[in-house]
Design a protein around this motif. Structure first.
Motif, PDB file in Angstrom:
ATOM      1  N   PRO A  26       0.831  -1.213   0.000  1.00  0.00           N
ATOM      2  CA  PRO A  26       0.000   0.000   0.000  1.00  0.00           C
ATOM      3  C   PRO A  26       0.862   1.259   0.000  1.00  0.00           C
ATOM      4  O   PRO A  26       1.850   1.339   0.732  1.00  0.00           O
ATOM      5  CB  PRO A  26      -0.793  -0.110   1.309  1.00  0.00           C
ATOM      6  CG  PRO A  26      -0.687  -1.538   1.718  1.00  0.00           C
ATOM      7  CD  PRO A  26       0.611  -2.036   1.200  1.00  0.00           C
ATOM      8  N   GLN A  27       0.496   2.226  -0.827  1.00  0.00           N
ATOM      9  CA  GLN A  27       1.219   3.498  -0.897  1.00  0.00           C
ATOM     10  C   GLN A  27       0.251   4.626  -0.534  1.00  0.00           C
ATOM     11  O   GLN A  27      -0.514   5.095  -1.375  1.00  0.00           O
ATOM     12  CB  GLN A  27       1.779   3.703  -2.308  1.00  0.00           C
ATOM     13  CG  GLN A  27       2.774   2.649  -2.752  1.00  0.00           C
ATOM     14  CD  GLN A  27       4.067   2.689  -1.963  1.00  0.00           C
ATOM     15  OE1 GLN A  27       4.494   3.749  -1.500  1.00  0.00           O
ATOM     16  NE2 GLN A  27       4.699   1.540  -1.811  1.00  0.00           N
ATOM     17  N   LEU A  28       0.260   5.026   0.733  1.00  0.00           N
ATOM     18  CA  LEU A  28      -0.594   6.129   1.161  1.00  0.00           C
ATOM     19  C   LEU A  28      -0.053   7.453   0.617  1.00  0.00           C
ATOM     20  O   LEU A  28       1.164   7.662   0.597  1.00  0.00           O
ATOM     21  CB  LEU A  28      -0.667   6.201   2.681  1.00  0.00           C
ATOM     22  CG  LEU A  28      -1.560   5.180   3.381  1.00  0.00           C
ATOM     23  CD1 LEU A  28      -1.324   5.239   4.875  1.00  0.00           C
ATOM     24  CD2 LEU A  28      -3.026   5.414   3.067  1.00  0.00           C
ATOM     25  N   ARG A  30      -7.231   2.664  -3.192  1.00  0.00           N
ATOM     26  CA  ARG A  30      -6.348   1.539  -3.533  1.00  0.00           C
ATOM     27  C   ARG A  30      -5.462   1.171  -2.344  1.00  0.00           C
ATOM     28  O   ARG A  30      -5.278  -0.017  -2.039  1.00  0.00           O
ATOM     29  CB  ARG A  30      -5.491   1.890  -4.742  1.00  0.00           C
ATOM     30  CG  ARG A  30      -4.484   0.804  -5.119  1.00  0.00           C
ATOM     31  CD  ARG A  30      -3.696   1.181  -6.365  1.00  0.00           C
ATOM     32  NE  ARG A  30      -4.592   1.287  -7.507  1.00  0.00           N
ATOM     33  CZ  ARG A  30      -5.020   0.246  -8.226  1.00  0.00           C
ATOM     34  NH1 ARG A  30      -4.616  -0.973  -7.905  1.00  0.00           N
ATOM     35  NH2 ARG A  30      -5.837   0.417  -9.229  1.00  0.00           N
ATOM     36  N   ALA A  31      -4.898   2.173  -1.692  1.00  0.00           N
ATOM     37  CA  ALA A  31      -4.014   1.900  -0.560  1.00  0.00           C
ATOM     38  C   ALA A  31      -4.759   1.169   0.555  1.00  0.00           C
ATOM     39  O   ALA A  31      -4.236   0.210   1.152  1.00  0.00           O
ATOM     40  CB  ALA A  31      -3.414   3.201  -0.033  1.00  0.00           C
TER      41      ALA A  31
END
Length: 319
Positions: A162-164, A267-268
């Protein structure tokens, strides 16, 4: 001719017979809608449910339960929805009990309309392949309102990290005192969606008390100023897994509030939820989605590795 009597729910003494009826139907219909006494208790004891008026039972001349109906009524508003869920014993599926269940639902919603001075609608659903249930609903005047699908993803496949977005932090739901902030986030996330009815703090807190609730699966993204911006709530029902023999967990609810969309939060949060389910030992993640979701949820799920496993139809009837 099938002779039946109709009566309201009598309390816990009816639970075993209702569970037995639902599970008999499940053996024939194979809809993955079996149940247990404890699961029924959780469903029936939701806040605002009027057990004496929102559940109905039909019995044959010998006193055997052959039909059951449950009405879930939305919070008061300009339009109040009644979601009708009913099951009829396979040996009693002549159409009479099904029609009686729909008529009971209509009568109950007429009472709601008079009590609240609001428009009411009766809703029900069917699997796309369930021709018998579709025939019943359409013969009773229901029309198609929306299409949904269930999707699945194997957790043995790689899950992207996950890329916040910068300035956001991933946290667990802090404590019950933050319920109002969570509910505000939820309602702001779904306010633009089809047939949205606001979640109440009371109903949310009720959910926190359920045996299947796990704080480690209740994720939120918090903005730099402390605003709850997005969430992913996952759920694992051990009773359901034991009953079906499948090791599955749900992405039960995923959302991003107004003002925080289109920056990658959804998405994250989805990927973070998948990681949590995998860490909990789940083999397959399941979710449900509105196929016409305006935020592009279907595309998001497909891009994250989900595939469609079945379709369902939402029906509505103005009463």
């Amino acid at each position: 001719m099938l002779i039946v009597s109709i009566r309201p729910y009598a309390g816990d003494s009816d639970l075993e017979a209702i569970a037995d009826l639902i599970n008999i139907c499940e053996k024939v219909d194979r809809l993955d809608e079996g149940t247990s006494i404890s699961e029924l208790q959780q469903e029936f004891n939701q806040p605002s449910r009027d057990l004496a008026r929102d559940i109905c039972l039909w019995e044959d001349a010998s006193g055997k339960l052959i039909g059951f109906a449950l009405l879930s009524i939305s919070e008061p508003g300009e339009v109040i929805d009644g979601s009708l869920w009913f099951r009829v014993h396979p040996d009693a599926r002549c159409g009479d009990v099904e029609a009686a269940a729909v008529a009971w639902g209509e009568t109950r919603m007429h009472e709601v309309a008079q009590e609240w001075g609001a428009r009411v609608k009766l809703r029900s659903g069917a699997r796309a392949q369930n021709a018998d249930r579709i025939s019943v609903l359409e013969s009773c005047g229901f029309i198609v309102d929306r299409y949904f699908c269930r999707m699945a993803r194997s957790l043995s496949e790689p899950i992207a990290e996950p890329q916040l977005p910068e300035g956001f932090a991933l946290r667990l739901f802090p404590r019950e005192e933050d319920a109002e902030a969570w509910v505000e986030m939820f309602n702001q996330s779904f306010i633009d969606h089809w047939n949205h009815h606001d979640l109440t703090v009371e109903l949310f807190k009720h959910g926190l008390t359920q045996p299947s609730y796990r704080k480690d699966l209740d994720l939120i993204a918090v903005a730099a100023d402390g605003t709850f911006a997005a969430f992913c709530y996952c759920e694992i029902s051990q009773e359901e897994c034991d009953r079906t023999g499948r090791n599955e967990g749900w992405i039960a609810c995923l959302g991003t509030r107004r003002g925080f969309r289109k920056i990658g939060l959804g998405r994250a949060m989805l990927l973070a939820g998948l990681q949590r389910l995998k860490a909990a030992g789940v083999e397959t993640a399941i979710l449900g989605v509105d196929t016409a979701n305006p935020s592009g949820a279907l595309r998001l799920y497909e891009s994250a590795g989900f595939h469609k496993i079945r379709d369902s139809i939402s029906y509505v009837k103005d009463v």
